[in-house]
Scaffold this motif. Structure first.
Motif, PDB file in Angstrom:
ATOM      1  N   ARG A 202     -29.913 -46.374 -13.418  1.00  0.00           N
ATOM      2  CA  ARG A 202     -28.595 -46.151 -12.753  1.00  0.00           C
ATOM      3  C   ARG A 202     -28.845 -45.434 -11.733  1.00  0.00           C
ATOM      4  NH1 ARG A 202     -25.613 -42.516 -15.576  1.00  0.00           N
ATOM      5  NH2 ARG A 202     -23.909 -42.444 -14.304  1.00  0.00           N
ATOM      6  N   TYR A 203     -29.774 -45.083 -10.997  1.00  0.00           N
ATOM      7  CA  TYR A 203     -30.095 -43.873 -10.419  1.00  0.00           C
ATOM      8  C   TYR A 203     -30.718 -43.801 -10.133  1.00  0.00           C
ATOM      9  CZ  TYR A 203     -29.857 -39.744 -12.517  1.00  0.00           C
ATOM     10  OH  TYR A 203     -30.044 -38.507 -14.016  1.00  0.00           O
ATOM     11  N   CYS A 204     -31.633 -43.296  -8.320  1.00  0.00           N
ATOM     12  CA  CYS A 204     -33.325 -42.609  -8.020  1.00  0.00           C
ATOM     13  C   CYS A 204     -33.264 -41.502  -8.297  1.00  0.00           C
ATOM     14  CB  CYS A 204     -33.074 -43.772  -6.977  1.00  0.00           C
ATOM     15  SG  CYS A 204     -34.169 -45.358  -7.491  1.00  0.00           S
ATOM     16  N   GLY A 205     -31.920 -41.133  -7.624  1.00  0.00           N
ATOM     17  CA  GLY A 205     -32.052 -39.612  -7.462  1.00  0.00           C
ATOM     18  C   GLY A 205     -30.676 -39.387  -7.036  1.00  0.00           C
ATOM     19  N   TRP A 206     -29.790 -38.100  -7.216  1.00  0.00           N
ATOM     20  CA  TRP A 206     -27.856 -37.701  -6.396  1.00  0.00           C
ATOM     21  C   TRP A 206     -28.177 -36.370  -6.545  1.00  0.00           C
ATOM     22  CZ3 TRP A 206     -27.199 -33.660  -9.602  1.00  0.00           C
ATOM     23  CH2 TRP A 206     -27.893 -33.289 -11.083  1.00  0.00           C
ATOM     24  N   ALA A 222     -34.824 -35.768  -7.978  1.00  0.00           N
ATOM     25  CA  ALA A 222     -34.999 -36.867  -7.494  1.00  0.00           C
ATOM     26  C   ALA A 222     -36.219 -36.706  -8.442  1.00  0.00           C
ATOM     27  CB  ALA A 222     -35.777 -36.889  -6.408  1.00  0.00           C
ATOM     28  N   GLY A 223     -36.752 -37.978  -8.822  1.00  0.00           N
ATOM     29  CA  GLY A 223     -37.761 -38.473  -9.697  1.00  0.00           C
ATOM     30  C   GLY A 223     -39.237 -39.065  -8.989  1.00  0.00           C
ATOM     31  N   ASP A 224     -40.444 -38.767  -9.785  1.00  0.00           N
ATOM     32  CA  ASP A 224     -41.103 -39.289  -9.267  1.00  0.00           C
ATOM     33  C   ASP A 224     -41.000 -41.081 -10.392  1.00  0.00           C
ATOM     34  OD1 ASP A 224     -43.632 -41.342  -9.213  1.00  0.00           O
ATOM     35  OD2 ASP A 224     -44.851 -39.579  -9.216  1.00  0.00           O
ATOM     36  N   PRO A 225     -40.970 -42.564  -9.403  1.00  0.00           N
ATOM     37  CA  PRO A 225     -40.146 -43.179 -10.538  1.00  0.00           C
ATOM     38  C   PRO A 225     -41.807 -43.994 -10.543  1.00  0.00           C
ATOM     39  CG  PRO A 225     -39.794 -43.952  -7.838  1.00  0.00           C
ATOM     40  CD  PRO A 225     -40.274 -42.682  -7.719  1.00  0.00           C
ATOM     41  N   GLY A 226     -42.792 -43.377 -10.196  1.00  0.00           N
ATOM     42  CA  GLY A 226     -43.819 -44.502 -10.897  1.00  0.00           C
ATOM     43  C   GLY A 226     -44.441 -44.977 -12.240  1.00  0.00           C
ATOM     44  N   LEU A 227     -43.500 -44.430 -13.113  1.00  0.00           N
ATOM     45  CA  LEU A 227     -44.104 -44.829 -14.413  1.00  0.00           C
ATOM     46  C   LEU A 227     -42.658 -45.401 -14.726  1.00  0.00           C
ATOM     47  CD1 LEU A 227     -46.056 -41.763 -16.235  1.00  0.00           C
ATOM     48  CD2 LEU A 227     -46.782 -44.123 -15.749  1.00  0.00           C
ATOM     49  N   GLN A 228     -41.750 -45.100 -14.510  1.00  0.00           N
ATOM     50  CA  GLN A 228     -40.151 -45.175 -15.277  1.00  0.00           C
ATOM     51  C   GLN A 228     -39.763 -45.867 -14.670  1.00  0.00           C
ATOM     52  OE1 GLN A 228     -38.152 -42.211 -16.723  1.00  0.00           O
ATOM     53  NE2 GLN A 228     -39.724 -41.001 -16.125  1.00  0.00           N
ATOM     54  N   GLY A 229     -39.385 -46.847 -12.863  1.00  0.00           N
ATOM     55  CA  GLY A 229     -38.622 -46.967 -12.312  1.00  0.00           C
ATOM     56  C   GLY A 229     -39.597 -47.809 -10.885  1.00  0.00           C
ATOM     57  N   CYS A 233     -36.595 -47.913  -8.593  1.00  0.00           N
ATOM     58  CA  CYS A 233     -36.716 -47.194  -7.851  1.00  0.00           C
ATOM     59  C   CYS A 233     -37.692 -47.464  -7.107  1.00  0.00           C
ATOM     60  CB  CYS A 233     -36.426 -45.994  -8.504  1.00  0.00           C
ATOM     61  SG  CYS A 233     -34.746 -45.119  -8.704  1.00  0.00           S
ATOM     62  N   ILE A 234     -38.534 -48.374  -6.598  1.00  0.00           N
ATOM     63  CA  ILE A 234     -39.658 -48.173  -6.224  1.00  0.00           C
ATOM     64  C   ILE A 234     -39.214 -49.200  -4.994  1.00  0.00           C
ATOM     65  CG2 ILE A 234     -42.020 -48.913  -5.316  1.00  0.00           C
ATOM     66  CD1 ILE A 234     -42.365 -47.289  -8.110  1.00  0.00           C
ATOM     67  N   PRO A 235     -39.171 -49.483  -3.683  1.00  0.00           N
ATOM     68  CA  PRO A 235     -39.237 -50.778  -2.637  1.00  0.00           C
ATOM     69  C   PRO A 235     -40.190 -51.640  -2.850  1.00  0.00           C
ATOM     70  CG  PRO A 235     -39.630 -48.706  -1.641  1.00  0.00           C
ATOM     71  CD  PRO A 235     -39.527 -48.493  -2.966  1.00  0.00           C
ATOM     72  N   PRO A 236     -39.585 -52.788  -2.618  1.00  0.00           N
ATOM     73  CA  PRO A 236     -40.454 -53.840  -2.168  1.00  0.00           C
ATOM     74  C   PRO A 236     -41.407 -53.822  -0.974  1.00  0.00           C
ATOM     75  CG  PRO A 236     -38.275 -54.907  -1.490  1.00  0.00           C
ATOM     76  CD  PRO A 236     -37.985 -53.258  -2.509  1.00  0.00           C
ATOM     77  N   MET A 237     -42.425 -53.771  -1.294  1.00  0.00           N
ATOM     78  CA  MET A 237     -43.730 -53.462   0.388  1.00  0.00           C
ATOM     79  C   MET A 237     -44.772 -53.742  -0.599  1.00  0.00           C
ATOM     80  SD  MET A 237     -44.315 -48.914  -0.914  1.00  0.00           S
ATOM     81  CE  MET A 237     -44.712 -48.479  -2.243  1.00  0.00           C
ATOM     82  N   THR A 238     -45.917 -54.282   0.386  1.00  0.00           N
ATOM     83  CA  THR A 238     -46.666 -54.832   0.015  1.00  0.00           C
ATOM     84  C   THR A 238     -48.024 -54.376   0.143  1.00  0.00           C
ATOM     85  OG1 THR A 238     -47.662 -54.591   2.630  1.00  0.00           O
ATOM     86  CG2 THR A 238     -46.574 -56.764   2.242  1.00  0.00           C
TER      87      THR A 238
END
Length: 324
Positions: A202-206, A222-229, A233-238
């Motif tokens: 639902r969110y990436c931070g609050w 705020a959490g590290d989204p490397g596993l869950q998001g 929660c990770i922007p589109p990037m090359t």
């Protein structure tokens, strides 16, 4: 007697209508003492009350929406942001980083610490200076890293909102961190920690506030989204500017929440008629980008590192999303 009950009910309705009309036509003595400026401010806040229940404003926090939530319901960037009379953080703001969980293998501790240290000298910091308090004093651009500590799962491998507050309370009451009314306390959870109220779904931070030792405490999660998001929660990037997509995404979320905490610390200052705060209005937008030497996507260099940081809404005319 049904007829008698109907007569009594009718009399009560008539009396209530008359009483309401009397109250509307005769302002109380207390109301007559309200200054004109305060009365106007009260009307402005009242007119914006629907924002209190908008989907990103909850009774206990204001959230940064996930990427999917920014489709048809994304903040209306043609709608101006307005001041509603609440507190704005000015002068120097002291950031306290609380690293919850296991950060031993993540570059985030170094990256975000350097990001906060370098923030005052960045052009990006100037976006907050377009906001003022009720006296016309600009919002803070001088952000200092005032403290940092590690909390190794004191509340377990998952966190509720109440446990996020408990982490901060423990840090302050133990003396590890001071109670600071110019502070922003950031609870940052490692990639394995779940925030059960909806992190990455639902969110990436609050951010929100509480009171401790008679001191207003403004804080964020705020959490590290490397596993869950990875999709939310990770922007589109090359590629990742610093070789760790979760840490890079966390950096942008932290800036998002710091921006909003400075300009709307008590959830009653700067937001638009839909309830969106400054960073909400520009979430998941980045402006011009480049590919850095690591093959990652970046748009700013702060604290000696390249980052992909979302734009912030500036309150100058014309209002828009910008990086400076």
């Amino acid at each position: 007697n049904p007829r008698r009950r109907a007569w009594i009910a009718g009399g009560l309705v008539t009396a209530l209508v008359a009483a309401g009309a009397s109250l509307l036509s005769a302002p109380t003595a207390a109301a007559s003492r309200i200054p004109v400026s305060a009365s106007i401010r009260s009307q402005a806040v009242s007119a914006s009350q629907p924002a209190r229940s908008h989907r990103y404003r909850h009774r206990t926090k204001v959230i940064m929406p996930i990427r999917q939530a920014m489709g048809p319901t994304r903040p209306k960037r043609t709608d101006p942001i307005r001041f509603h009379g609440g507190a704005v953080m000015t002068g120097s703001v002291h950031v306290y980083l609380i690293w919850y969980g296991d950060w031993s293998k993540s570059p985030a501790v170094t990256l975000i610490s350097d990001l906060v240290r370098g923030f005052p000298a960045s052009a990006y910091a100037g976006t907050n200076a377009t906001y003022t308090d009720s006296k016309g004093t600009p919002a803070a651009t001088d952000i200092q890293l005032a403290g940092s500590l590690t909390d190794t799962y004191s509340q377990g491998p998952s966190l509720t909102d109440a446990e996020v507050r408990r982490v901060i309370t423990k840090a302050i009451t133990s003396g590890a961190l001071p109670a600071d009314d110019h502070g922003i306390y950031a609870v940052l959870s490692s990639a394995d920690v779940k925030e059960t109220s909806g992190f990455a779904s639902r969110y990436c931070g609050w951010h929100f506030r509480m009171s401790l030792k008679l001191t207003p405490v403004r804080y964020l999660y705020a959490g590290d989204p490397g596993l869950q998001g990875t999709r939310t929660c990770i922007p589109p990037m090359t590629g990742s500017a610093n070789g760790d997509p979760g840490a890079d995404a966390l950096a942008s979320t932290v800036v998002h929440e710091i921006d909003e905490t400075i300009t709307d610390p008590d959830i009653d200052a700067w937001y638009d008629r839909y309830g969106y705060e400054n960073a909400d209005k520009c979430a998941w937008t980045y402006g011009p980008t480049w590919t850095n030497s690591h093959g990652g996507t970046a748009n700013v260099t702060i604290g000696g590192h390249d980052f992909l940081i979302q734009q912030n809404w500036v309150a100058r005319s014309p209002q828009t999303c910008a990086l400076s």
